[in-house]
Design a protein around this motif. Sequence first.
Motif, PDB file in Angstrom:
ATOM      1  N   SER A  91       0.759  -1.225  -0.161  1.00 29.35           N
ATOM      2  CA  SER A  91       0.094   0.113   0.099  1.00 29.35           C
ATOM      3  C   SER A  91       0.682   1.374   0.069  1.00 29.35           C
ATOM      4  CB  SER A  91      -0.861  -0.059   1.081  1.00 29.35           C
ATOM      5  OG  SER A  91      -1.664   0.905   1.342  1.00 29.35           O
ATOM      6  N   ASN A  93       0.666   5.829  -0.675  1.00 29.11           N
ATOM      7  CA  ASN A  93      -0.086   7.002  -0.465  1.00 29.11           C
ATOM      8  C   ASN A  93       0.017   7.746  -1.763  1.00 29.11           C
ATOM      9  OD1 ASN A  93      -0.639   6.952   2.233  1.00 29.11           O
ATOM     10  ND2 ASN A  93       1.382   7.674   2.939  1.00 29.11           N
ATOM     11  N   LEU A 114      -8.035   3.194  -4.680  1.00 25.67           N
ATOM     12  CA  LEU A 114      -8.671   2.260  -3.704  1.00 25.67           C
ATOM     13  C   LEU A 114      -8.774   0.877  -4.031  1.00 25.67           C
ATOM     14  CD1 LEU A 114     -11.228   4.647  -1.938  1.00 25.67           C
ATOM     15  CD2 LEU A 114      -9.238   4.134  -1.007  1.00 25.67           C
ATOM     16  N   SER A 119      -3.932   4.003  -0.472  1.00 22.29           N
ATOM     17  CA  SER A 119      -4.513   4.960   0.255  1.00 22.29           C
ATOM     18  C   SER A 119      -4.632   6.135  -0.574  1.00 22.29           C
ATOM     19  CB  SER A 119      -4.068   5.470   1.388  1.00 22.29           C
ATOM     20  OG  SER A 119      -3.621   4.148   2.442  1.00 22.29           O
ATOM     21  N   LYS A 149      -7.718   5.366   5.066  1.00 19.01           N
ATOM     22  CA  LYS A 149      -7.265   5.094   3.954  1.00 19.01           C
ATOM     23  C   LYS A 149      -7.640   6.361   2.807  1.00 19.01           C
ATOM     24  CE  LYS A 149      -6.194   1.107   2.065  1.00 19.01           C
ATOM     25  NZ  LYS A 149      -4.738   1.131   2.523  1.00 19.01           N
TER      26      LYS A 149
END
Length: 353
Positions: A91, A93, A114, A119, A149
């Motif tokens: 994951s 950002n 998503l 996130s 998230k």
Amino acid sequence: MISIQNRILAFSKLGHFLSQFKTSGFEKKESIVDNILFFEGFKHQIKLAQEKNSWFTKENILFSLESWSNALTENNLQAFVNEVNINNNASKNVAVIMAGNIPLVGFHDFLSVLICGHSVIVKQSSNDKHLLPFLAKFLEYVEPGFKGKITFTEEKLTDFDAVIATGSNNTARYFDYYFKDKPNIIRKSRNSVAVITDKVTDEDFEKLSDDVFQYFGLGCRSVSKLYVPKEFDFNPFFNGMFAKKEIINNAKYANNYDYNKAVYLMSEFDLLENGFLMIKEDESYSSPIATVFYEYYDNEIDLKIKLHQDKEKIQCIVAKDFLENEVAFGQTQQPRLDDYADGVNTLEFLSSI
């Protein structure tokens, strides 16, 4: 991390929720999970979106919501994610800078980030800031794993690993500089065109009115330019456009029509008009509101070469048995999930960061 199936399920529940908001009106369904928490609240957000931006009419907002409801089915979402291996992503950002020209114009990027397990840090346009945060709350409710998230910010972006930014050609130059050290997708202004050949029927011209007038022509998928053969008779085109004659009753559209008509007349430009739409011969792709530009072509081969050379300026090409990747008349505002903006596969990008 939320499993891919749970992500798909959450967005399909969102699609089911949105099915209550159609162009035909609101229809509250008893089968929607915890509707008591969200139905009336979202009606209020729709009202606020209308009040904030007079281009966001109730009809245009509901058209967008109905389109997304049709797209966000479990089958469609499963087919969407099956195109790319996104199951084992770490994951990250991902910042998403959204435009605000049409309702929920940045939703596809929001969904893509998503659904890939990342996130999202959303920087919204001030013109479209009411709808998406509410839908994000719905997603967090039906899938608690989304909590933490999804972030909305109006501050300077910090602490992100990649960025997807959409803006004008001017802002794109700023984005290119500012985000040069991060993996990025930078989208510039694009327009859509329609190619008129002898295969186009009266019914096609009426369908074309949807491509021209939906969202008042403000979307990058809105047709703003026609390519027509020499000696083309514009009467069938104007007859098809007549299906949308009521658009002139919108005060903001009418003001733009009157203003642009006055500018053209003072400049002594040649133009044709029917009381709610002007057409003007012009080589540009981007036409003002209430105006469609047109250009004559001599032969189809040369036109295909020109369209290929200008592909970075064009979002959609509406045509009939003319090009391999053409869009059917009346379909520009009904994209599939895999109809990526600018032809850039967002899921592949997000899977590679």
